[in-house]
Design a protein around this motif. Structure first.
Motif, mmCIF file in Angstrom:
data_model
loop_
_atom_site.group_PDB
_atom_site.id
_atom_site.type_symbol
_atom_site.label_atom_id
_atom_site.label_comp_id
_atom_site.label_asym_id
_atom_site.label_seq_id
_atom_site.Cartn_x
_atom_site.Cartn_y
_atom_site.Cartn_z
ATOM 1 N N ALA A 54 -45.668 -24.664 11.908
ATOM 2 C CA ALA A 54 -46.324 -25.272 12.990
ATOM 3 C C ALA A 54 -45.410 -26.784 13.260
ATOM 4 C CB ALA A 54 -47.910 -25.476 12.763
ATOM 5 N N GLU A 55 -45.314 -27.494 12.213
ATOM 6 C CA GLU A 55 -44.690 -28.657 12.179
ATOM 7 C C GLU A 55 -43.396 -28.943 12.948
ATOM 8 O OE1 GLU A 55 -46.408 -27.347 9.459
ATOM 9 O OE2 GLU A 55 -47.939 -28.789 9.610
ATOM 10 N N LEU A 171 -61.606 -16.354 16.288
ATOM 11 C CA LEU A 171 -62.791 -17.338 15.992
ATOM 12 C C LEU A 171 -62.164 -18.634 15.934
ATOM 13 C CD1 LEU A 171 -64.594 -15.427 12.926
ATOM 14 C CD2 LEU A 171 -65.526 -15.956 15.163
ATOM 15 N N GLY A 172 -60.844 -18.750 15.580
ATOM 16 C CA GLY A 172 -60.180 -20.017 15.575
ATOM 17 C C GLY A 172 -58.687 -19.990 15.968
ATOM 18 N N LEU A 173 -58.238 -21.203 16.088
ATOM 19 C CA LEU A 173 -56.928 -21.334 16.682
ATOM 20 C C LEU A 173 -56.175 -22.570 16.093
ATOM 21 C CD1 LEU A 173 -56.722 -20.643 20.600
ATOM 22 C CD2 LEU A 173 -56.196 -19.000 18.361
ATOM 23 N N GLU A 174 -54.759 -22.301 15.851
ATOM 24 C CA GLU A 174 -54.180 -23.710 15.356
ATOM 25 C C GLU A 174 -53.123 -23.553 16.770
ATOM 26 O OE1 GLU A 174 -51.767 -24.965 11.452
ATOM 27 O OE2 GLU A 174 -50.395 -23.480 12.799
ATOM 28 N N VAL A 175 -52.978 -24.896 17.509
ATOM 29 C CA VAL A 175 -52.299 -24.813 18.583
ATOM 30 C C VAL A 175 -51.419 -26.252 18.615
ATOM 31 C CG1 VAL A 175 -52.436 -25.082 21.324
ATOM 32 C CG2 VAL A 175 -53.980 -23.636 19.950
ATOM 33 N N VAL A 176 -50.151 -25.982 19.063
ATOM 34 C CA VAL A 176 -49.302 -27.309 19.248
ATOM 35 C C VAL A 176 -49.569 -27.560 20.664
ATOM 36 C CG1 VAL A 176 -46.907 -28.309 19.439
ATOM 37 C CG2 VAL A 176 -47.721 -26.784 17.510
ATOM 38 N N THR A 177 -49.899 -28.748 21.155
ATOM 39 C CA THR A 177 -50.281 -29.205 22.472
ATOM 40 C C THR A 177 -48.884 -29.609 23.205
ATOM 41 O OG1 THR A 177 -50.497 -31.592 21.783
ATOM 42 C CG2 THR A 177 -52.515 -29.956 21.473
ATOM 43 N N ALA A 178 -48.920 -30.047 24.626
ATOM 44 C CA ALA A 178 -48.020 -30.202 25.495
ATOM 45 C C ALA A 178 -47.414 -31.810 24.738
ATOM 46 C CB ALA A 178 -48.152 -30.200 26.519
ATOM 47 N N GLU A 179 -48.065 -32.355 23.887
ATOM 48 C CA GLU A 179 -47.677 -33.802 23.486
ATOM 49 C C GLU A 179 -47.076 -33.716 22.239
ATOM 50 O OE1 GLU A 179 -49.898 -34.082 26.899
ATOM 51 O OE2 GLU A 179 -50.783 -33.243 25.018
ATOM 52 N N GLY A 180 -46.915 -32.417 21.705
ATOM 53 C CA GLY A 180 -46.683 -32.055 20.241
ATOM 54 C C GLY A 180 -47.557 -32.466 19.202
ATOM 55 N N GLU A 181 -48.634 -32.617 19.419
ATOM 56 C CA GLU A 181 -49.709 -32.680 18.593
ATOM 57 C C GLU A 181 -50.164 -31.393 18.226
ATOM 58 O OE1 GLU A 181 -51.821 -36.998 19.942
ATOM 59 O OE2 GLU A 181 -52.358 -34.677 20.722
ATOM 60 N N ILE A 182 -50.877 -31.285 16.859
ATOM 61 C CA ILE A 182 -51.308 -30.171 16.244
ATOM 62 C C ILE A 182 -52.795 -30.099 16.306
ATOM 63 C CG2 ILE A 182 -51.343 -28.429 14.278
ATOM 64 C CD1 ILE A 182 -48.508 -29.501 13.650
ATOM 65 N N TRP A 183 -53.339 -29.177 16.937
ATOM 66 C CA TRP A 183 -54.770 -28.836 16.851
ATOM 67 C C TRP A 183 -55.109 -27.926 15.691
ATOM 68 C CZ3 TRP A 183 -58.054 -24.859 19.812
ATOM 69 C CH2 TRP A 183 -59.191 -24.839 19.444
ATOM 70 N N HIS A 184 -55.731 -28.496 14.687
ATOM 71 C CA HIS A 184 -56.090 -27.543 13.644
ATOM 72 C C HIS A 184 -57.444 -27.090 13.861
ATOM 73 C CE1 HIS A 184 -52.637 -28.843 11.249
ATOM 74 N NE2 HIS A 184 -53.093 -30.310 11.850
ATOM 75 N N GLY A 185 -57.577 -25.720 14.390
ATOM 76 C CA GLY A 185 -58.769 -25.441 14.947
ATOM 77 C C GLY A 185 -59.189 -24.034 14.076
ATOM 78 N N LEU A 186 -58.426 -23.549 12.952
ATOM 79 C CA LEU A 186 -58.705 -22.707 12.259
ATOM 80 C C LEU A 186 -59.926 -22.367 11.429
ATOM 81 C CD1 LEU A 186 -55.067 -21.876 10.789
ATOM 82 C CD2 LEU A 186 -56.131 -20.820 12.874
#
Length: 480
Positions: A54-55, A171-186
């Motif tokens: 993800a990084e 139930l949960g996601l890990e997503v890279v946003t359009a700004e290149g940030e990582i939403w840790h939603g697992l």
């Protein structure tokens, strides 16, 4: 001072430096990623980049964002609407998630499995089974499609009737946003009311709002018994009436109810004789493949199965049935639906295809929709043959149209857009959707405004602009 945009060569150099030359493909090495699975759409790309985690995905997103480079994500490249195929400009970078293919955790106490987006669906099913659990998402392409792709289109499949679409399994996601940030939603939580349901927004967005890199998914107990039957019905109304009886008699145990038209079954009989149809009645207008999963025992499953089918025979709703007596027979019945039908359609079209639709209509309105749509097609395109099959239990049908025998396949595809219009207009008139589980991608993008209200489209555009204001994530997909 105005900066000169980097040349193609310099950008490729940057990509190779950041991600390793072996993970940046161009030229003939990139070709397999640039054509959709049906070979009908082919694009061009600057390069195909294969991040390891993800990084690195976030790093690639930031790089493309800074340089205003379109970024097109791709999983197993099994999509049907061209969402994972770039345009012909050659400006896009393709993001392959194939290396993000690990099962990160199986939690049997919480009944969850956490996997990276590049995990092949069949491998997720296998990991669940090895832990004594069931991951119920089941698709014809499960040997090659990936969880990320399943999430991007909110895939359905054959067991939606009991377990729901991919969104309901997540139930949960890990997503890279359009700004290149990582939403840790697992988060493996079944209750979490702490604001907007961001998870549900990203699922089904086809990579246009962010890049899903991992997911926490629901697991279920393995059924104690499973029964499969192929049923023949006098009319579509009787099939729907039986579906109601089966829902009442089997409850949550009714796992699948897959409809097939007589035309579909006859194509199998004609073109796939190596796969015999195990029914005495082969001239009924409609058939259904039923699957019952029982959590108690084989004896309990058999008792329920025979009681419901017995009532249906007495009422004249069912005129013939083939009941699987073993796992092998059950698998053979499912191959009839999953494999033989696909082979039959290709052989009927001399190795090509037919005009395909993925639609949903309220089940109660299905008989009228089927009757009126067939009549409208016959009136405008005499001799074309609707080949209808799909997930009647959730109102989702694959309404394919095969060529008129006396005209041939070329004549069919010369009228493809007009055929789509007839089918989609009918779907819309009956309160349905022109895409049930395949998404919009680029194939249905331009017709979406015909069936979506201006308010809906404006709301979707506002979401897109809020989460991807530069519009570089999978441009030209879903929205024009």
């Amino acid at each position: 001072m105005t900066q000169t945009p980097p040349t193609t060569f310099s950008l490729l150099d940057i990509l190779r430096s950041e991600f390793g030359a072996a993970q940046v493909l161009s030229g003939t090495d990139a070709a397999p990623f640039l054509t959709d699975q049906h070979g009908r759409l082919t694009g061009r790309a600057l390069a195909v980049v294969r991040p390891a985690n993800a990084e690195q995905v976030a790093q690639l997103v930031r790089l493309c964002r800074e340089r205003r480079i379109p970024l097109v994500p791709q999983g197993g490249n099994t999509g049907l609407m061209g969402a994972a195929t770039p345009d012909n400009s050659g400006q896009a970078v393709m993001l392959s998630l194939a290396r993000l293919n690990k099962v990160l955790e199986v939690d049997t106490d919480n009944d969850t499995i956490t996997v990276q987006a590049g995990c092949v669906l069949a491998n997720v099913q296998k990991a669940a089974l090895e832990a004594g659990r069931l991951f119920p998402l089941s698709l014809g392409s499960e040997g090659s499609c990936t969880i990320g792709g399943n999430l991007s289109t909110n895939a359905g499949g054959t067991q939606v009737l009991r377990y729901g679409n991919t969104r309901e399994l997540t139930l949960g996601l890990e997503v890279v946003t359009a700004e290149g940030e990582i939403w840790h939603g697992l988060r493996g939580l079944r209750k979490d009311n702490t604001g907007y349901a961001l998870r549900d927004l990203y699922i089904g967005s086809e990579g246009t709002l962010g890049i899903i890199t991992a997911a926490t998914l629901k697991l279920y107990p393995l059924p104690a018994a499973q029964h499969t039957a192929l049923l023949a019905f006098p009319c579509i109304g009787d099939a729907i009436a039986f579906l109601s009886i089966a829902r009442a008699g089997f409850g949550a145990g009714l796992t699948a109810f897959e409809l097939m038209s007589n035309t579909a079954l006859q194509l199998i009989a004609q073109h796939v004789p190596e796969h015999p149809i195990p029914l005495e009645t082969t001239n009924a207008p409609w058939y259904a493949l039923l699957d019952l999963s029982d959590s108690e025992s084989e004896a309990h499953a058999r008792e329920r199965f025979e009681a419901v089918l017995g009532t249906a025979f007495e009422d004249g709703l069912v005129v013939d049935t083939a009941i699987a007596e073993s796992l092998q027979q059950s698998q053979a019945l499912w191959r009839l639906r999953d494999e033989a039908l696909g082979v039959a359609q290709r052989r009927d079209a001399e190795g090509r295809s037919n005009v395909k639709h993925d639609i949903s209509v309220p089940i109660s309105r299905m008989p009228s929709f089927l009757r009126e749509t067939a009549a409208a097609l016959e009136a405008r395109f005499p001799g074309v043959r609707p080949v209808v099959f799909g997930h009647l239990g959730d109102g989702n049908l694959h309404y394919n149209v095969s060529h008129a025998v006396h005209l041939g396949v070329d004549a069919l595809f010369a009228q493809e857009d007009a055929i789509h219009e007839v089918v989609h207009d009918s779907v819309h008139a009956f309160g349905g959707s022109i895409s049930a589980e395949h998404g919009i991608g680029q194939t249905k993008r331009d017709v979406l405004p015909r069936y979506k209200s201006s308010v809906e489209l404006d709301l979707m555009l506002r979401v897109k602009r809020a989460l991807d204001p530069l519009g570089f994530l999978n441009p030209g997909k879903v929205l024009g």
